[in-house]
Enzyme design. Structure first.
Site, short mmCIF file in Angstrom:
data_model
loop_
_atom_site.label_atom_id
_atom_site.label_comp_id
_atom_site.label_asym_id
_atom_site.label_seq_id
_atom_site.Cartn_x
_atom_site.Cartn_y
_atom_site.Cartn_z
N GLU A 81 -0.42 160.22 -20.75
CA GLU A 81 1.03 160.19 -21.05
C GLU A 81 1.17 159.53 -22.41
O GLU A 81 1.25 158.31 -22.51
CB GLU A 81 1.76 159.38 -19.97
N CYS B 272 9.10 156.53 -24.87
CA CYS B 272 8.32 157.71 -25.25
C CYS B 272 9.24 158.91 -25.39
O CYS B 272 8.97 159.83 -26.16
CB CYS B 272 7.24 157.98 -24.22
#
Ligand code: NAD
Length: 510
Positions: free
Chosen positions: A262, A296
Site C-alpha cells: 500500500e 495516501c
C-alpha cells in the site's frame, strides 16, 4: 496528561512485546517522541534489538501452530472483544493519535472508529471464509476450494495512519487464523504501544497465547530488514512510500513470500463543466488539506475544465482563506501540523521546484510562525497553478499542496491527464453528466484502485477493498474479499467412487 496514563504510556517504554510480555532491552537505541502539535517531549521508547525480533518471531510462529486450529468463529469472538475494548478507549486513543501524529482530533477519533468498524466486519467474516464448490468432469468426484491460514502476518505501517492500518490488517488476519507481528513507524511508536496495552485485557481474560499479537518497534534498517528476510513471515503487508515498498518487494519476492503493498498516491479530482460545485469545492478542500495533506489518498491534482477554471480557482481561494490552522486537539481547527521539520522542508522544496518549472503559487505556501503555532511544523496549505508534466507534479509530496491543472475538450482529455502519473491509488470525478461519469469508470477510464463519482479522493469506508495500482503497489486490504490474501487457497478433489478415471479422458491402464 491523563490520556497517556489511561493508555499505559510511561515516561520510558519498551519496544518489543508478544502480548503481556515486554522485552526489556535498553541498548538498541532510543526514540524520543516529540509532539508535532506543540514541540513538547512526550516519552521515550527503547528500540527492539535484532535478537529480540528473532525471539518475538519464534513465539509468534509457535502461537500460530495452535491459533490456526481454533474454529474461525471463535477467533472472531476474540476480535469482537478487541472491538469492545477499542470502543472503551476511543477517546484517549483518538487523542493520542492526534497528539503524536498531528491530525485533527476528529480525524484521530475517526481513525479509532475505523478500527472498531473493521473489528465488526472481521467478526462477521469469521463465519464467511467461503470457498467455491466446482462441478467435476469425473463421475463420483467432488471438487472444492478452501482457505487455510498462512502463519505470521508481518504488518509494517506508515506514520500517517498510526493505528487504523494495523487494525485493517490484523483484525482480518487474526480471524483468518494468522498471528500478527507489527512494526509501526518510528515516528508514531506510542500509538502502537497504546494499542498493545489495550489488547492486554483481552489476552489476559481469554488466556490467549503469547505471540498472537506482537509488536516490534525499531529501525527499518535492522528490525524491518529482519522481517523482510524472515521465512517465518509468509506475508508482509507494508504501507509506506513507493521507494521502501519497491525495496521490500525485491527482498520478499526473492524468498517467494507474499506481499500486500500500500504505497504512495498522486490522486486527482476531475471537475467537468456540469459539476455541482457545492459538492466539488468542499470535497477538494477536505481532500487536499485534511490530515495536512498527509493521507495516501490526499487530493494532489485538480483537473478542471477551462470553462470553469476561474470560477473553481476563486471558490477554492475563498475556501482556503476560511481555513483555521492550529492545534489539532482544538476542535475548531481544520488543519494541524506536518509530522516533523523534515516534512516542512519537503513542502518548501516542492514549492521551490514547481516555481522553477513554471508553476505559480496562488495561495499559501508559507511556514507559519508566531504565538499561536506551538511548533515549527505548521504550514499554510498551498494552491499552485501547474501542468501535469512537471517533474514535481509527477511525484507525491506528502504535504498540503494542490496543483490546479486545466483541460479542454471532452472528459477523455481529463482522464488522460489523470492517468498520466506513475501512481494509481485514488481518483474522482465531479460531474452531473452520466456519460462522463461512466466513461471515467469504464475500462478505458481511471486506472486507479479507487475511482469515485461526486465524492472526493480521501475518506474511504472499510467495507470496500482499499489499495491502488501501478507504483501504489497493487495491494488490497480492509473490506470486500481482501481477506483472501491472508490465506492460502487449496483445491481439493475427492473420489468417492470405486474407479480411478483420469481428467481429460486420458487412459492409463496397468
Ligand atoms: P516510509 O516509507 O518512510 O515508512 C513506512 C514504514 O516502512 C515505516 O514503518 C518504516 O519504519 C518502514 N521501513 C523503512 N525502511 C524499512 C526497511 N528497510 N525494511 C522494512 N521496513 C522499513 O513511509 P511514511 O513516511 O511513514 O508514510 C508515508 C508514505 O506512506 C506515503 O508515501 C504514503 O502515500 C504512504 N501510505 C500509503 C498508504 C496506502 O494505503 N497506499 C496508506 C498510508 C500511507
Amino acid at each position: 496528561m491523563n490520556f497517556l496514563k489511561e493508555l499505559g504510556i510511561k515516561k520510558e517504554n519498551f519496544g518489543a512485546s508478544t502480548g503481556l510480555t515486554w522485552f526489556k532491552t535498553k541498548d538498541s537505541g532510543v526514540i524520543d517522541v516529540i509532539s508535532p502539535t506543540n514541540g513538547c517531549y512526550i516519552a521515550k521508547v527503547f528500540q527492539c534489538s535484532v535478537s529480540d525480533y528473532r525471539k518475538v518471531a519464534e513465539i509468534s510462529h509457535n502461537a500460530f501452530l495452535n491459533w490456526r486450529n481454533i474454529p474461525a468463529p471463535k477467533r472472531g469472538e476474540i476480535i469482537r472483544q478487541v472491538g469492545q475494548k477499542l470502543r472503551e478507549f476511543k477517546e484517549p486513543l483518538g487523542r493520542l493519535v492526534s497528539y503524536e501524529m498531528g491530525k485533527s482530533i476528529q480525524e484521530g477519533h475517526g481513525e479509532v472508529q475505523e478500527m472498531i468498524d473493521i473489528c465488526d466486519f472481521a467478526v462477521g467474516l469469521s463465519r464467511q471464509l467461503y470457498g467455491f464448490t466446482m462441478m467435476s468432469e469425473r463421475e463420483e468426484h467432488r471438487i472444492y476450494d478452501q482457505y487455510h491460514p498462512l502463519g505470521i502476518v508481518g504488518i509494517i505501517t506508515a506514520f500517517n495512519f498510526p493505528v487504523a492500518v494495523w487494525a485493517w490488517n490484523s483484525a482480518i488476519a487474526a480471524v483468518c487464523g494468522n498471528t500478527n507481528l507489527w512494526k509501526p513507524s518510528s515516528k508514531t511508536p506510542l500509538c502502537a504501544i497504546a494499542v498493545q496495552n489495550i489488547l492486554a485485557d483481552v489476552i489476559k481474560k481469554n488466556k490467549l497465547p503469547e505471540g498472537l499479537f506482537s509488536l516490534v518497534i525499531g529501525k527499518g534498517s535492522s528490525v524491518g530488514e529482519q522481517m523482510l528476510n524472515d521465512k517465518k513471515v509468509p506475508l508482509i503487508s507494508l504501507t509506506g512510500s513507493t521507494s521502501i515498498g519497491r525495496h521490500a518487494a525485491e527482498i520478499i519476492s526473492k524468498r517467494f513470500g507474499k506481499t500486500i503493498l500500500e504505497l504512495g498516491g498522486n490522486n486527482a479530482i476531475i471537475i467537468t463543466p456540469s459539476a455541482d460545485l457545492k459538492l466539488a469545492i468542499p470535497a477538494t478542500v477536505f481532500g487536499a488539506v485534511g490530515t495536512a495533506g498527509q493521507r495516501c489518498t490526499s487530493t494532489r491534482r485538480l483537473i478542471i475544465h477551462e470553462k470553469i477554471f476561474e470560477t473553481v480557482k476563486q471558490s477554492l481561494i475563498k475556501a482556503y482563506e476560511s481555513l483555521k490552522i492550529g492545534d489539532p486537539l482544538d476542535k475548531k481547527n481544520h488543519v494541524g501540523p506536518l509530522i516533523d521539520k523534515s516534512a516542512v522542508k519537503e513542502f518548501k522544496h516542492a514549492l521551490g521546484r514547481v516555481v522553477e518549472e513554471g508553476g505559480k503559487i496562488i495561495f499559501g505556501g508559507e511556514v507559519l510562525t508566531g504565538k499561536s503555532y506551538k511548533s515549527e511544523c505548521y504550514v499554510k496549505p498551498a494552491i499552485v497553478e501547474a501542468e501535469n508534466h512537471y517533474s514535481i507534479v509527477q511525484e507525491e509530496t506528502f504535504a498540503p499542496i494542490l496543483y490546479l491543472i486545466k483541460y479542454n475538450g471532452d472528459v477523455s482529455n481529463a482522464i488522460k491527464i489523470q492517468n498520466d502519473v506513475v501512481q494509481g491509488l485514488s481518483s474522482s470525478i465531479f460531474t452531473n453528466d452520466l456519460r462522463e461519469a461512466e466513461e471515467f469508470l469504464a475500462h478505458s477510464g481511471s486506472d486507479c484502485g479507487i475511482a469515485n463519482v461526486n465524492i472526493g479522493t480521501s475518506g474511504a469506508e472499510i467495507g470496500g477493498a482499499f489499495g491502488g495500482e501501478k507504483e501504489t503497489g497493487g495491494g488490497r486490504e480492509s473490506g470486500s474479499d481482501s481477506w483472501k490474501q491472508y490465506m492460502r487457497r487449496q483445491t481439493n478433489t475427492i473420489n468417492y467412487g470405486t474407479k480411478l478415471p483420469l481428467a481429460q479422458g486420458i487412459k492409463f491402464e496397468i
